[in-house]
Scaffold this motif. Structure first.
Motif, PDB file in Angstrom:
ATOM      1  N   LEU A  28       0.832  -1.200   0.000  1.00  0.00           N
ATOM      2  CA  LEU A  28       0.000   0.000   0.000  1.00  0.00           C
ATOM      3  C   LEU A  28       0.864   1.247   0.000  1.00  0.00           C
ATOM      4  O   LEU A  28       0.624   2.185  -0.766  1.00  0.00           O
ATOM      5  CB  LEU A  28      -0.937  -0.006   1.210  1.00  0.00           C
ATOM      6  N   ARG A  29       1.899   1.273   0.835  1.00  0.00           N
ATOM      7  CA  ARG A  29       2.793   2.432   0.923  1.00  0.00           C
ATOM      8  C   ARG A  29       3.491   2.680  -0.412  1.00  0.00           C
ATOM      9  O   ARG A  29       3.528   3.812  -0.914  1.00  0.00           O
ATOM     10  CB  ARG A  29       3.828   2.205   2.032  1.00  0.00           C
ATOM     11  N   ILE A  30       4.001   1.629  -1.017  1.00  0.00           N
ATOM     12  CA  ILE A  30       4.732   1.789  -2.277  1.00  0.00           C
ATOM     13  C   ILE A  30       3.789   2.188  -3.411  1.00  0.00           C
ATOM     14  O   ILE A  30       4.107   3.076  -4.205  1.00  0.00           O
ATOM     15  CB  ILE A  30       5.521   0.505  -2.602  1.00  0.00           C
ATOM     16  N   SER A  31       2.618   1.562  -3.491  1.00  0.00           N
ATOM     17  CA  SER A  31       1.683   1.924  -4.569  1.00  0.00           C
ATOM     18  C   SER A  31       1.163   3.343  -4.394  1.00  0.00           C
ATOM     19  O   SER A  31       0.989   4.077  -5.375  1.00  0.00           O
ATOM     20  CB  SER A  31       0.534   0.919  -4.653  1.00  0.00           C
ATOM     21  N   LEU A  32       0.949   3.767  -3.172  1.00  0.00           N
ATOM     22  CA  LEU A  32       0.557   5.147  -2.901  1.00  0.00           C
ATOM     23  C   LEU A  32       1.672   6.092  -3.336  1.00  0.00           C
ATOM     24  O   LEU A  32       1.430   7.138  -3.941  1.00  0.00           O
ATOM     25  CB  LEU A  32       0.235   5.307  -1.413  1.00  0.00           C
ATOM     26  N   GLY A  33       2.905   5.709  -3.046  1.00  0.00           N
ATOM     27  CA  GLY A  33       4.056   6.515  -3.457  1.00  0.00           C
ATOM     28  C   GLY A  33       4.179   6.629  -4.965  1.00  0.00           C
ATOM     29  O   GLY A  33       4.453   7.707  -5.498  1.00  0.00           O
ATOM     30  N   ILE A  34       3.963   5.511  -5.668  1.00  0.00           N
ATOM     31  CA  ILE A  34       4.011   5.539  -7.128  1.00  0.00           C
ATOM     32  C   ILE A  34       2.944   6.484  -7.667  1.00  0.00           C
ATOM     33  O   ILE A  34       3.197   7.279  -8.583  1.00  0.00           O
ATOM     34  CB  ILE A  34       3.851   4.117  -7.703  1.00  0.00           C
ATOM     35  N   ASN A  35       1.759   6.423  -7.074  1.00  0.00           N
ATOM     36  CA  ASN A  35       0.655   7.289  -7.489  1.00  0.00           C
ATOM     37  C   ASN A  35       1.049   8.762  -7.355  1.00  0.00           C
ATOM     38  O   ASN A  35       0.894   9.552  -8.291  1.00  0.00           O
ATOM     39  CB  ASN A  35      -0.580   6.960  -6.646  1.00  0.00           C
ATOM     40  N   LEU A  85       8.372   9.872  -3.393  1.00  0.00           N
ATOM     41  CA  LEU A  85       9.674   9.286  -3.070  1.00  0.00           C
ATOM     42  C   LEU A  85       9.761   8.864  -1.609  1.00  0.00           C
ATOM     43  O   LEU A  85      10.327   7.818  -1.282  1.00  0.00           O
ATOM     44  CB  LEU A  85      10.801  10.260  -3.418  1.00  0.00           C
ATOM     45  N   GLY A  86       9.184   9.675  -0.727  1.00  0.00           N
ATOM     46  CA  GLY A  86       9.177   9.321   0.693  1.00  0.00           C
ATOM     47  C   GLY A  86       8.404   8.035   0.951  1.00  0.00           C
ATOM     48  O   GLY A  86       8.834   7.177   1.732  1.00  0.00           O
ATOM     49  N   LEU A  87       7.281   7.884   0.287  1.00  0.00           N
ATOM     50  CA  LEU A  87       6.482   6.671   0.457  1.00  0.00           C
ATOM     51  C   LEU A  87       7.141   5.458  -0.188  1.00  0.00           C
ATOM     52  O   LEU A  87       7.152   4.363   0.386  1.00  0.00           O
ATOM     53  CB  LEU A  87       5.077   6.876  -0.113  1.00  0.00           C
ATOM     54  N   ILE A  88       7.688   5.632  -1.371  1.00  0.00           N
ATOM     55  CA  ILE A  88       8.335   4.510  -2.065  1.00  0.00           C
ATOM     56  C   ILE A  88       9.516   3.996  -1.262  1.00  0.00           C
ATOM     57  O   ILE A  88       9.683   2.782  -1.092  1.00  0.00           O
ATOM     58  CB  ILE A  88       8.765   4.919  -3.488  1.00  0.00           C
ATOM     59  N   THR A  89      10.337   4.907  -0.749  1.00  0.00           N
ATOM     60  CA  THR A  89      11.540   4.496  -0.013  1.00  0.00           C
ATOM     61  C   THR A  89      11.250   4.145   1.441  1.00  0.00           C
ATOM     62  O   THR A  89      12.021   3.424   2.068  1.00  0.00           O
ATOM     63  CB  THR A  89      12.603   5.608  -0.032  1.00  0.00           C
ATOM     64  N   GLY A  90      10.161   4.681   1.980  1.00  0.00           N
ATOM     65  CA  GLY A  90       9.859   4.462   3.391  1.00  0.00           C
ATOM     66  C   GLY A  90      10.691   5.338   4.315  1.00  0.00           C
ATOM     67  O   GLY A  90      10.659   5.169   5.530  1.00  0.00           O
ATOM     68  N   LYS A  91      11.407   6.290   3.753  1.00  0.00           N
ATOM     69  CA  LYS A  91      12.253   7.201   4.547  1.00  0.00           C
ATOM     70  C   LYS A  91      11.445   8.429   4.962  1.00  0.00           C
ATOM     71  O   LYS A  91      10.618   8.917   4.210  1.00  0.00           O
ATOM     72  CB  LYS A  91      13.473   7.660   3.733  1.00  0.00           C
ATOM     73  N   TYR A 132     -12.199  13.206  -9.839  1.00  0.00           N
ATOM     74  CA  TYR A 132     -10.752  13.158  -9.648  1.00  0.00           C
ATOM     75  C   TYR A 132     -10.396  13.576  -8.209  1.00  0.00           C
ATOM     76  O   TYR A 132      -9.513  13.004  -7.586  1.00  0.00           O
ATOM     77  CB  TYR A 132     -10.108  14.097 -10.671  1.00  0.00           C
ATOM     78  N   ILE A 133     -11.115  14.566  -7.702  1.00  0.00           N
ATOM     79  CA  ILE A 133     -10.878  15.045  -6.342  1.00  0.00           C
ATOM     80  C   ILE A 133     -11.437  14.067  -5.313  1.00  0.00           C
ATOM     81  O   ILE A 133     -10.763  13.725  -4.337  1.00  0.00           O
ATOM     82  CB  ILE A 133     -11.494  16.451  -6.145  1.00  0.00           C
ATOM     83  N   ILE A 134     -12.652  13.607  -5.524  1.00  0.00           N
ATOM     84  CA  ILE A 134     -13.304  12.729  -4.551  1.00  0.00           C
ATOM     85  C   ILE A 134     -12.543  11.422  -4.371  1.00  0.00           C
ATOM     86  O   ILE A 134     -12.479  10.881  -3.261  1.00  0.00           O
ATOM     87  CB  ILE A 134     -14.781  12.500  -4.941  1.00  0.00           C
ATOM     88  N   LYS A 135     -11.898  10.913  -5.423  1.00  0.00           N
ATOM     89  CA  LYS A 135     -11.118   9.682  -5.290  1.00  0.00           C
ATOM     90  C   LYS A 135      -9.965   9.860  -4.303  1.00  0.00           C
ATOM     91  O   LYS A 135      -9.419   8.892  -3.790  1.00  0.00           O
ATOM     92  CB  LYS A 135     -10.632   9.154  -6.634  1.00  0.00           C
ATOM     93  N   ASN A 136      -9.627  11.103  -4.012  1.00  0.00           N
ATOM     94  CA  ASN A 136      -8.563  11.345  -3.037  1.00  0.00           C
ATOM     95  C   ASN A 136      -8.928  10.868  -1.633  1.00  0.00           C
ATOM     96  O   ASN A 136      -8.049  10.706  -0.789  1.00  0.00           O
ATOM     97  CB  ASN A 136      -8.184  12.823  -3.002  1.00  0.00           C
ATOM     98  N   LEU A 137     -10.207  10.643  -1.381  1.00  0.00           N
ATOM     99  CA  LEU A 137     -10.592  10.056  -0.087  1.00  0.00           C
ATOM    100  C   LEU A 137      -9.917   8.708   0.111  1.00  0.00           C
ATOM    101  O   LEU A 137      -9.529   8.351   1.229  1.00  0.00           O
ATOM    102  CB  LEU A 137     -12.116   9.923   0.017  1.00  0.00           C
ATOM    103  N   VAL A 138      -9.752   7.961  -0.962  1.00  0.00           N
ATOM    104  CA  VAL A 138      -9.057   6.670  -0.887  1.00  0.00           C
ATOM    105  C   VAL A 138      -7.582   6.896  -0.556  1.00  0.00           C
ATOM    106  O   VAL A 138      -7.001   6.179   0.262  1.00  0.00           O
ATOM    107  CB  VAL A 138      -9.220   5.873  -2.192  1.00  0.00           C
ATOM    108  N   LEU A 139      -6.977   7.911  -1.172  1.00  0.00           N
ATOM    109  CA  LEU A 139      -5.572   8.207  -0.890  1.00  0.00           C
ATOM    110  C   LEU A 139      -5.393   8.664   0.556  1.00  0.00           C
ATOM    111  O   LEU A 139      -4.407   8.293   1.207  1.00  0.00           O
ATOM    112  CB  LEU A 139      -5.047   9.275  -1.855  1.00  0.00           C
TER     113      LEU A 139
END
Length: 160
Positions: A28-35, A85-91, A132-139
């Motif tokens: 989840l963290r990495i896919s969120l980061g890619i997004n 980048l922070g989410l992808i790396t976890g740093k 597009y904005i409302i889908k941000n609730l998932v993010l």
């Protein structure tokens, strides 16, 4: 026959759910980061981001006209790439999640500031930009799940 299927299910189910418990938040963290990274990079190239114009106008209104699109779009692009980048790396997850939640608060404001652009029929029929904005609730929810782990939280298996 049903007994065999139930036996097979009872053997496989703990393996599958164990895998999900171990790796789901990392995925989840990495896919969120890619997004975030992907949509951030798009903003560096004029016309590629579907939300670029609305985002620029929102920042201009929120900054009382002090920040125009020539500054706000590249700034937002860099901000989103940094979150990614922070989410992808976890740093630096705490700082990354702070940036994420601040950015998400900003992305929700066009629903209030520009309802004519975000809804065909307020409040139940959003335009494409509104969707597009409302889908941000998932993010936001994904960020909350990732955030629940920064101090060592984890998925706890329920025992019966």
């Amino acid at each position: 026959m049903i007994y065999k299927w139930m036996t097979l299910f009872n053997r496989i189910d703990p393996i599958i759910t164990g895998f999900m418990a171990r790796y789901s938040i990392t995925f989840l963290r990495i896919s969120l980061g890619i997004n975030f990274f992907w949509f951030g990079v798009l903003k560096f190239f004029p016309g590629l981001s579907p939300a670029q114009g609305l985002a620029a106008r929102t920042i201009e209104v929120l900054s009382f006209g002090l920040i125009g699109s020539e500054i706000s779009v590249p700034l937002l692009a860099a901000w989103e790439c940094l979150i990614g980048l922070g989410l992808i790396t976890g740093k630096f997850l705490r700082a990354t999640l702070l940036l994420l939640f601040l950015q998400m608060a900003g992305t929700m404001t066009p629903l209030v500031l520009f309802p004519a652009e975000t809804f065909v029929r307020f409040p139940y029929a959003p335009t494409l930009e509104g969707q597009y904005i409302i889908k941000n609730l998932v993010l936001i929810s994904a960020g909350l799940v990732v955030g629940s782990t920064v101090r060592g939280g984890r998925i706890v298996e329920k025992t019966t």
